[in-house]
Structures are given as C-alpha cells and as structure tokens.
Design an enzyme around this catalytic site. Sequence first.
Site, PDB file in Angstrom:
ATOM      1  N   GLN A  71      -2.773   1.942   0.492  1.00 29.54           N
ATOM      2  CA  GLN A  71      -1.735   0.917   0.356  1.00 29.54           C
ATOM      3  C   GLN A  71      -0.915   0.819   1.644  1.00 29.54           C
ATOM      4  O   GLN A  71       0.135   1.450   1.775  1.00 29.54           O
ATOM      5  CB  GLN A  71      -0.826   1.288  -0.821  1.00 29.54           C
ATOM      6  CG  GLN A  71       0.313   0.351  -1.054  1.00 29.54           C
ATOM      7  CD  GLN A  71       0.039  -0.620  -2.146  1.00 29.54           C
ATOM      8  OE1 GLN A  71      -0.617  -0.293  -3.119  1.00 29.54           O
ATOM      9  NE2 GLN A  71       0.557  -1.809  -2.022  1.00 29.54           N
ATOM     10  N   PHE A  72      -1.381   0.019   2.614  1.00 26.23           N
ATOM     11  CA  PHE A  72      -0.679  -0.099   3.885  1.00 26.23           C
ATOM     12  C   PHE A  72       0.716  -0.677   3.725  1.00 26.23           C
ATOM     13  O   PHE A  72       1.600  -0.435   4.549  1.00 26.23           O
ATOM     14  CB  PHE A  72      -1.492  -0.914   4.897  1.00 26.23           C
ATOM     15  CG  PHE A  72      -1.441  -2.400   4.689  1.00 26.23           C
ATOM     16  CD1 PHE A  72      -0.514  -3.175   5.365  1.00 26.23           C
ATOM     17  CD2 PHE A  72      -2.322  -3.029   3.813  1.00 26.23           C
ATOM     18  CE1 PHE A  72      -0.469  -4.549   5.187  1.00 26.23           C
ATOM     19  CE2 PHE A  72      -2.288  -4.399   3.628  1.00 26.23           C
ATOM     20  CZ  PHE A  72      -1.353  -5.152   4.308  1.00 26.23           C
ATOM     21  N   THR A  73       0.961  -1.412   2.644  1.00 30.02           N
ATOM     22  CA  THR A  73       2.274  -2.053   2.467  1.00 30.02           C
ATOM     23  C   THR A  73       3.391  -1.046   2.206  1.00 30.02           C
ATOM     24  O   THR A  73       4.565  -1.422   2.219  1.00 30.02           O
ATOM     25  CB  THR A  73       2.244  -3.108   1.337  1.00 30.02           C
ATOM     26  OG1 THR A  73       1.891  -2.476   0.111  1.00 30.02           O
ATOM     27  CG2 THR A  73       1.262  -4.228   1.666  1.00 30.02           C
TER      28      THR A  73
END
Length: 161
Positions: A86-88
């Site tokens: 989850q890069f966010t």
Amino acid sequence: MRIVIQKVSQASVDVVNELGTIDPTFEPQQISHGYMILVGVSDADGDAEIAWLAHKVLNLRVFEDEHGKMNRSIQDVDGEILSISQFTLYADVHKGNRPSFIKAGKPEHADLMWIRFNEALRSGGVPVREGRFGAHMRVGLVNDGPVTIVIDTDTDMPHKA
C-alpha cells in the site's frame, strides 16, 4: 516502513483488471483469524527495518488470553496474515488537496522489500497470503475488537527515533 495492522476474524483480497472485472490471473486470497496488514515502503528501508518490523508483528500481543487480556501473539493463536502492499501509506497531504506520494519507495525497491518482509513473517511460522503488488485490489475484512495499530520504523524503531 510503515504498516497498518488490523486484527481480523476474516480478510480477503482479489484483483480487478483494467476492464473493471475480477482478474482471472490472480487467485483470490483469504484468511480466517489473524492480521490484515497494509505495508508501505520508502526507499530508505532495508534489512534492518524488515527484521525489526517482522519481529514486532510476530510478537505483538493483541490476542486475548483465557482472562480476556490482550496477552497473546499471532504465533500463540495460530493466526494467519494477509499482506497488502500500500504505497498510499506514504501520502503527504500537507499542501493542497491532492496527496503527494514522493516519499513512497520506487516500485522495484518497494516490491522487493514487501516480498522480503512477507518472507520474514513466514519464517516465524505464520502463514502469509498476499495481494498483488501495484494492482487495483479489493480488500475485505472484519476487524476484530476493533484493533488497529500503526507502526512506522522511522518513529518507532529504537535506533531511528
């Protein structure tokens, strides 16, 4: 590395393709009781962060014992993990209304670190299922407790604080 751990009674993930339908090349994954973990990676993350974070996750005592106290680890309860890249989690929302993701790791590095983190968790004897790196996923879960914990190696890891 930055993670969000949710203690779950069940969790699942599937992948949606560019047509907006279920991607037949990805076998949907599901777990029963354990953790659903969202995993964010920065370019500064490496072996030390993976080792420290995996140890923390495997030994975190948030499952109830026979007295109803959160005193048991995922290993103690034979739990499972669903790991989702989850890069966010590295969203920067200080300016404007559109998040910046400049602090998120480059995809090649982040994918490798996520895979190695999952392997470190497995080495602790816990089954780990995964989403697909960089894909549009649909994640479902039943948060048990609710228990949700955020761990960031930049602020929580002893030598980095």
